[in-house]
Scaffold this motif. Sequence first.
Motif, short mmCIF file in Angstrom:
data_model
loop_
_atom_site.label_atom_id
_atom_site.label_comp_id
_atom_site.label_asym_id
_atom_site.label_seq_id
_atom_site.Cartn_x
_atom_site.Cartn_y
_atom_site.Cartn_z
N LYS A 11 93.37 -0.85 14.80
CA LYS A 11 94.76 -0.72 14.35
C LYS A 11 94.84 -0.59 12.84
CE LYS A 11 99.32 -1.06 14.52
NZ LYS A 11 100.17 0.04 15.07
N LEU A 12 94.03 -1.35 12.14
CA LEU A 12 94.07 -1.34 10.68
C LEU A 12 93.68 0.01 10.09
CD1 LEU A 12 92.60 -4.87 9.87
CD2 LEU A 12 94.95 -4.11 9.49
N LYS A 13 92.88 0.76 10.82
CA LYS A 13 92.46 2.08 10.33
C LYS A 13 93.64 3.05 10.21
CE LYS A 13 87.70 1.80 12.01
NZ LYS A 13 86.67 2.35 12.94
N THR A 17 95.66 0.59 3.47
CA THR A 17 94.70 -0.46 3.17
C THR A 17 95.33 -1.54 2.30
OG1 THR A 17 92.88 1.12 3.28
CG2 THR A 17 92.43 -0.97 2.20
N LYS A 18 95.17 -2.79 2.72
CA LYS A 18 95.73 -3.92 1.98
C LYS A 18 94.68 -4.49 1.03
CE LYS A 18 99.66 -3.72 4.16
NZ LYS A 18 99.38 -2.47 4.88
N ILE A 42 88.88 -2.62 6.32
CA ILE A 42 89.88 -3.63 6.65
C ILE A 42 90.76 -3.93 5.44
CG2 ILE A 42 90.21 -6.05 7.30
CD1 ILE A 42 87.51 -5.80 8.82
N ALA A 43 90.14 -4.13 4.30
CA ALA A 43 90.88 -4.50 3.09
C ALA A 43 90.02 -4.34 1.85
CB ALA A 43 91.39 -5.94 3.19
N ALA A 292 91.18 -9.58 8.37
CA ALA A 292 91.79 -8.54 9.20
C ALA A 292 93.16 -8.98 9.73
CB ALA A 292 90.86 -8.18 10.35
N ALA A 295 95.69 -8.92 6.94
CA ALA A 295 96.12 -7.55 6.63
C ALA A 295 97.15 -7.06 7.64
CB ALA A 295 94.90 -6.62 6.62
N LEU A 296 96.93 -7.40 8.90
CA LEU A 296 97.87 -6.99 9.95
C LEU A 296 99.22 -7.69 9.78
CD1 LEU A 296 97.50 -5.05 12.36
CD2 LEU A 296 97.09 -7.05 13.80
N ASP A 299 101.09 -6.32 6.72
CA ASP A 299 101.73 -5.05 7.02
C ASP A 299 103.01 -5.24 7.81
OD1 ASP A 299 101.16 -1.94 7.07
OD2 ASP A 299 101.85 -2.48 9.10
#
Length: 303
Positions: A11-13, A17-18, A42-43, A292, A295-296, A299
């Motif tokens: 999902k992060l892709k 990018t955080k 991931i970040a 990860a 980051a999610l 977002d």
Amino acid sequence: MIRSFDEVLQKLKSLETKKVAVAVAQDEPVLEAVRDAKKNGIADAILVGHKEEIEKIADKIGMNLSDFEIIDEPNVAKASLKAVELVSTGKADMLMKGLVDTATFLRSVLNKEIGLRTGKTMSHVAVFETEKFDRLLLLTDVAFNTYPELKEKVDIIHNAASVAHALGIEKPKVAAVCAVEVVNPKMPETIDASLLAKMSDRGQIKGCVVDGPFALDNALSEEAAKHKKVTGEVAGKADVLLLPNIHAGNIMYKTLTYTTDSKNGCLLVGTTAPVVLTSRNDSHETKMYSIALAALVADNMKK
């Protein structure tokens, strides 16, 4: 709905990018996690700490520091505060604890001028992927609040629900877990559980459905719930386990960590940005999964 950490990474892709600000970054497992987070898309990270020590560790683990911004601050308290400032001023999206004691780190998080306080209860959420379940399981609070009272439990539920929402669980099922699944006046946790369930029924707790009290078996197993005649939307299908106190939560966390083939990530939430708050004993893999998750959640908070 995301059901595994592999799906989290996937999902992060698809997202922007955080960036994580690491407080006192001169710690080997932390730098390994940051290195792998960068490698896996991931970040990115800003490393705040003793530059010379960071460089020594990076050389040891084969980490290319040219990919990272480093802010040289040997003083632990000042480094922690600087990392928080990077987040509060929008230069980073999330915060990560490095080689700094928790008390010093949290003083920075709660700083009145540049901290990440919201005025609500902060709480810890651990997300587990285990072979036994076809979904991710959220545990709260396993590391931060000791004996939360009813009002604090409401905030803890809302905090966990925000993590569940970031994982694509639109209406997370929250089980208030106790030693038994019936209300017992001699067990205050069961009374709190029943009150939380009624508050959920009346719409006083938003974004999720809460029920209880549950024993652990009938919170997670539909078969156990059926056998004990425990019914309802949450029975046997819990996404979130609200543990009654830090003893129950911490013991369950470590039991899952050390006796099962599982993956997990941990966050401190109830802050203006997610905070990666892991144990010194957690593996660099756990720390990477925690980045990860952060980051999610970061977002999702921006939407």
